[in-house]
Design a protein around this motif. Sequence first.
Motif, PDB file in Angstrom:
ATOM      1  N   LEU A 131     -24.204  20.689   7.398  1.00 15.66           N
ATOM      2  CA  LEU A 131     -24.484  22.106   5.887  1.00 15.66           C
ATOM      3  C   LEU A 131     -25.190  21.582   4.755  1.00 15.66           C
ATOM      4  O   LEU A 131     -23.569  21.148   4.246  1.00 15.66           O
ATOM      5  CB  LEU A 131     -24.003  23.707   5.400  1.00 15.66           C
ATOM      6  CG  LEU A 131     -24.835  24.239   4.044  1.00 15.66           C
ATOM      7  CD1 LEU A 131     -26.247  24.209   4.423  1.00 15.66           C
ATOM      8  CD2 LEU A 131     -24.063  25.373   3.911  1.00 15.66           C
ATOM      9  N   LEU A 132     -25.760  21.119   3.677  1.00 18.06           N
ATOM     10  CA  LEU A 132     -25.824  19.208   2.846  1.00 18.06           C
ATOM     11  C   LEU A 132     -26.272  20.617   1.930  1.00 18.06           C
ATOM     12  O   LEU A 132     -27.382  20.387   2.115  1.00 18.06           O
ATOM     13  CB  LEU A 132     -25.910  18.367   3.645  1.00 18.06           C
ATOM     14  CG  LEU A 132     -24.998  18.074   4.444  1.00 18.06           C
ATOM     15  CD1 LEU A 132     -25.980  15.959   4.782  1.00 18.06           C
ATOM     16  CD2 LEU A 132     -24.132  17.202   4.402  1.00 18.06           C
ATOM     17  N   ILE A 133     -25.550  20.419   0.816  1.00 15.76           N
ATOM     18  CA  ILE A 133     -25.851  21.469  -0.675  1.00 15.76           C
ATOM     19  C   ILE A 133     -26.443  20.029  -1.255  1.00 15.76           C
ATOM     20  O   ILE A 133     -25.314  19.889  -2.148  1.00 15.76           O
ATOM     21  CB  ILE A 133     -25.032  22.382  -0.280  1.00 15.76           C
ATOM     22  CG1 ILE A 133     -25.020  23.196   0.339  1.00 15.76           C
ATOM     23  CG2 ILE A 133     -25.960  23.112  -1.882  1.00 15.76           C
ATOM     24  CD1 ILE A 133     -24.005  24.375   0.169  1.00 15.76           C
ATOM     25  N   SER A 134     -27.337  19.950  -1.898  1.00 18.96           N
ATOM     26  CA  SER A 134     -27.711  18.893  -2.917  1.00 18.96           C
ATOM     27  C   SER A 134     -27.941  20.069  -4.413  1.00 18.96           C
ATOM     28  O   SER A 134     -28.736  20.343  -4.326  1.00 18.96           O
ATOM     29  CB  SER A 134     -29.143  18.057  -2.908  1.00 18.96           C
ATOM     30  OG  SER A 134     -30.053  18.706  -2.768  1.00 18.96           O
ATOM     31  N   ASP A 135     -27.176  20.641  -5.249  1.00 19.56           N
ATOM     32  CA  ASP A 135     -26.584  20.978  -5.867  1.00 19.56           C
ATOM     33  C   ASP A 135     -27.924  21.302  -6.789  1.00 19.56           C
ATOM     34  O   ASP A 135     -28.471  19.712  -7.516  1.00 19.56           O
ATOM     35  CB  ASP A 135     -25.879  20.657  -7.188  1.00 19.56           C
ATOM     36  CG  ASP A 135     -25.194  22.497  -7.448  1.00 19.56           C
ATOM     37  OD1 ASP A 135     -26.441  22.781  -8.456  1.00 19.56           O
ATOM     38  OD2 ASP A 135     -24.399  22.983  -7.500  1.00 19.56           O
ATOM     39  N   GLY A 136     -28.652  21.621  -7.694  1.00 20.07           N
ATOM     40  CA  GLY A 136     -30.231  20.984  -8.593  1.00 20.07           C
ATOM     41  C   GLY A 136     -30.770  20.913  -8.066  1.00 20.07           C
ATOM     42  O   GLY A 136     -31.707  19.655  -8.842  1.00 20.07           O
ATOM     43  N   THR A 137     -31.783  21.162  -6.920  1.00 17.14           N
ATOM     44  CA  THR A 137     -32.484  19.400  -6.324  1.00 17.14           C
ATOM     45  C   THR A 137     -33.500  20.315  -5.558  1.00 17.14           C
ATOM     46  O   THR A 137     -34.108  21.106  -5.149  1.00 17.14           O
ATOM     47  CB  THR A 137     -31.698  19.063  -5.057  1.00 17.14           C
ATOM     48  OG1 THR A 137     -30.510  18.430  -6.027  1.00 17.14           O
ATOM     49  CG2 THR A 137     -33.143  17.904  -4.646  1.00 17.14           C
TER      50      THR A 137
ATOM     51  N   ALA B 107     -16.808  18.208  -1.824  1.00 18.24           N
ATOM     52  CA  ALA B 107     -17.676  17.735  -3.349  1.00 18.24           C
ATOM     53  C   ALA B 107     -17.512  17.386  -4.120  1.00 18.24           C
ATOM     54  O   ALA B 107     -15.998  16.640  -3.851  1.00 18.24           O
ATOM     55  CB  ALA B 107     -17.937  19.380  -4.266  1.00 18.24           C
ATOM     56  N   THR B 108     -18.733  16.737  -4.748  1.00 18.50           N
ATOM     57  CA  THR B 108     -18.544  15.419  -6.258  1.00 18.50           C
ATOM     58  C   THR B 108     -17.948  16.079  -7.070  1.00 18.50           C
ATOM     59  O   THR B 108     -17.891  15.094  -7.965  1.00 18.50           O
ATOM     60  CB  THR B 108     -19.791  14.259  -5.483  1.00 18.50           C
ATOM     61  OG1 THR B 108     -20.210  15.708  -6.285  1.00 18.50           O
ATOM     62  CG2 THR B 108     -20.176  14.145  -4.476  1.00 18.50           C
ATOM     63  N   SER B 109     -18.240  17.618  -6.991  1.00 16.21           N
ATOM     64  CA  SER B 109     -17.263  18.096  -8.690  1.00 16.21           C
ATOM     65  C   SER B 109     -15.220  18.441  -7.792  1.00 16.21           C
ATOM     66  O   SER B 109     -15.304  17.728  -7.136  1.00 16.21           O
ATOM     67  CB  SER B 109     -17.979  19.796  -8.025  1.00 16.21           C
ATOM     68  OG  SER B 109     -18.142  20.249  -7.323  1.00 16.21           O
ATOM     69  N   SER B 110     -15.012  19.380  -8.617  1.00 15.94           N
ATOM     70  CA  SER B 110     -13.906  20.501  -8.612  1.00 15.94           C
ATOM     71  C   SER B 110     -14.003  20.228  -7.046  1.00 15.94           C
ATOM     72  O   SER B 110     -15.161  21.223  -7.025  1.00 15.94           O
ATOM     73  CB  SER B 110     -13.119  20.641  -9.235  1.00 15.94           C
ATOM     74  OG  SER B 110     -12.103  21.747  -8.803  1.00 15.94           O
TER      75      SER B 110
ATOM     76  N   ALA C  38     -21.040  19.776   2.512  1.00 15.77           N
ATOM     77  CA  ALA C  38     -20.551  18.566   1.869  1.00 15.77           C
ATOM     78  C   ALA C  38     -21.879  18.949   0.899  1.00 15.77           C
ATOM     79  O   ALA C  38     -22.975  19.234   1.434  1.00 15.77           O
ATOM     80  CB  ALA C  38     -20.721  17.460   2.631  1.00 15.77           C
ATOM     81  N   GLU C  39     -21.417  19.239  -0.176  1.00 15.44           N
ATOM     82  CA  GLU C  39     -21.932  19.088  -1.781  1.00 15.44           C
ATOM     83  C   GLU C  39     -21.872  17.469  -2.120  1.00 15.44           C
ATOM     84  O   GLU C  39     -21.198  17.023  -2.307  1.00 15.44           O
ATOM     85  CB  GLU C  39     -21.769  20.018  -2.859  1.00 15.44           C
ATOM     86  CG  GLU C  39     -22.203  20.687  -3.935  1.00 15.44           C
ATOM     87  CD  GLU C  39     -21.873  21.179  -4.901  1.00 15.44           C
ATOM     88  OE1 GLU C  39     -22.782  21.842  -5.491  1.00 15.44           O
ATOM     89  OE2 GLU C  39     -20.823  21.504  -4.671  1.00 15.44           O
ATOM     90  N   GLY C  40     -23.090  17.460  -3.215  1.00 18.49           N
ATOM     91  CA  GLY C  40     -24.142  16.601  -3.679  1.00 18.49           C
ATOM     92  C   GLY C  40     -24.056  17.258  -4.899  1.00 18.49           C
ATOM     93  O   GLY C  40     -24.793  17.553  -5.386  1.00 18.49           O
ATOM     94  N   SER C  41     -22.962  17.803  -5.889  1.00 18.76           N
ATOM     95  CA  SER C  41     -22.807  18.484  -7.279  1.00 18.76           C
ATOM     96  C   SER C  41     -23.357  17.884  -8.124  1.00 18.76           C
ATOM     97  O   SER C  41     -23.872  18.790  -8.600  1.00 18.76           O
ATOM     98  CB  SER C  41     -21.072  18.340  -7.331  1.00 18.76           C
ATOM     99  OG  SER C  41     -20.639  18.682  -6.344  1.00 18.76           O
ATOM    100  N   GLN C  42     -23.705  16.715  -8.604  1.00 12.76           N
ATOM    101  CA  GLN C  42     -24.171  15.941  -9.833  1.00 12.76           C
ATOM    102  C   GLN C  42     -25.576  15.963 -10.550  1.00 12.76           C
ATOM    103  O   GLN C  42     -25.426  15.255 -11.075  1.00 12.76           O
ATOM    104  CB  GLN C  42     -22.852  14.617  -9.804  1.00 12.76           C
ATOM    105  CG  GLN C  42     -21.538  15.156 -10.121  1.00 12.76           C
ATOM    106  CD  GLN C  42     -20.425  14.117 -10.567  1.00 12.76           C
ATOM    107  OE1 GLN C  42     -21.065  13.135 -11.200  1.00 12.76           O
ATOM    108  NE2 GLN C  42     -19.195  14.589 -10.043  1.00 12.76           N
TER     109      GLN C  42
END
Length: 374
Positions: free
Chosen positions: A36-42, A126-129, A250-254
């Motif tokens: 599951l790949l999550i792109s935050d805010g996309t 995650a690319t965040s914390s 896996a999240e693309g947080s930024q």
Amino acid sequence: MKFEKIVLTCLAITLFNCKSSQIGEKKAIAPKNVILLISDGTGLSQISSAFYFKDSSPNYARFSDIGLINTSSSREDVTDSAAGATAFACGVKTYNGAIGVADDSTTVKNLVEIVSKKNIKTGMIATSSITHATPASFFAHTFNRGSTEEIALHLTQSEVDFFAGGGLQFFNKRKDGRNLLEALKEKKFMIDTTALVDFSKIRTNQKAGFLLAADDMPPAAEGRGDFLSKATSLALQFLSKDDTGFFMMAEGSQIDWAGHQNNGPYLVSELIDFDDAIGKALDYAEKDGHTLVIVTSDHETGGFTLSAQIKKRADGTEYSDYSQVGMSFSNGGHSAALIPVFAFGPGSKEFIGVYENNDIFEKILKVTKWRGQD
């Protein structure tokens, strides 16, 4: 007599087709693994930017099974990342700010808790914390997403097998004076706080964790580089080594943060970085044949739009240059736009259509048949 033959022939064809359909249904393969790949805010415009600004063909173009989700939380039309991720991880609509709890604040089981009992490996990137809202929703239960030290403690008590991201200070520089790195090591984790390593160095470890920044990871263009793609590849190798099946988020947080800042170049660089990670997941799934890949987002941020680039004439008046794509934003917050869902692999057809964000949880359990004694 001739009419009777025609009727009998039609009946035979119908019965054959029904039987063939039933055989096809019986042969439907349940995915062994889920990424599951999550792109935050996309939203769709953010995704579209890869088609205009990436030098190579976007990996988004490799999907054929696509759906849409409504992202509203239980109390608000516009969700935040905590409620959005809890919907994915736990299958419930909850209030903004909630991590792994229902609208009435009761604890609800997440995918990690459900599948780990079946000896299925789990991983978070995650690319965040790693304590940020999205990854936290898959292993923690708190009333408030801001309880980062409590969330870090929950990670030490979870059954997660692999994690990579930032957030070191919430483990080793805590207000309570505890060093949770030791607690992780007691849980059989190999912990690295400097860099990702080659798979050969962690092959024999039971669990592996990487905390590579005090808080959030830096932007891709400012030192993080291709961490997300490398961590995704490393996690796939690690989680598949025992061949028991795995679930990985896996999240693309930024991408979200760039939307909040109305920073187009930042957004595009993060989106392209996320698209590269999609490529790693799809390459693995295509070769493996038993892996379902799902790509989606918790919500859209910034009201991002791709439009004709605005230019100025010699006399100072503005005009729209339709030969070049420009970027603009309508706000600095989240939006209620429907969000695309992309799916590939066994079970991918289940994700076509328009549905609620918490249905993704149900659909994962349905196609994998992971639901049971949980």
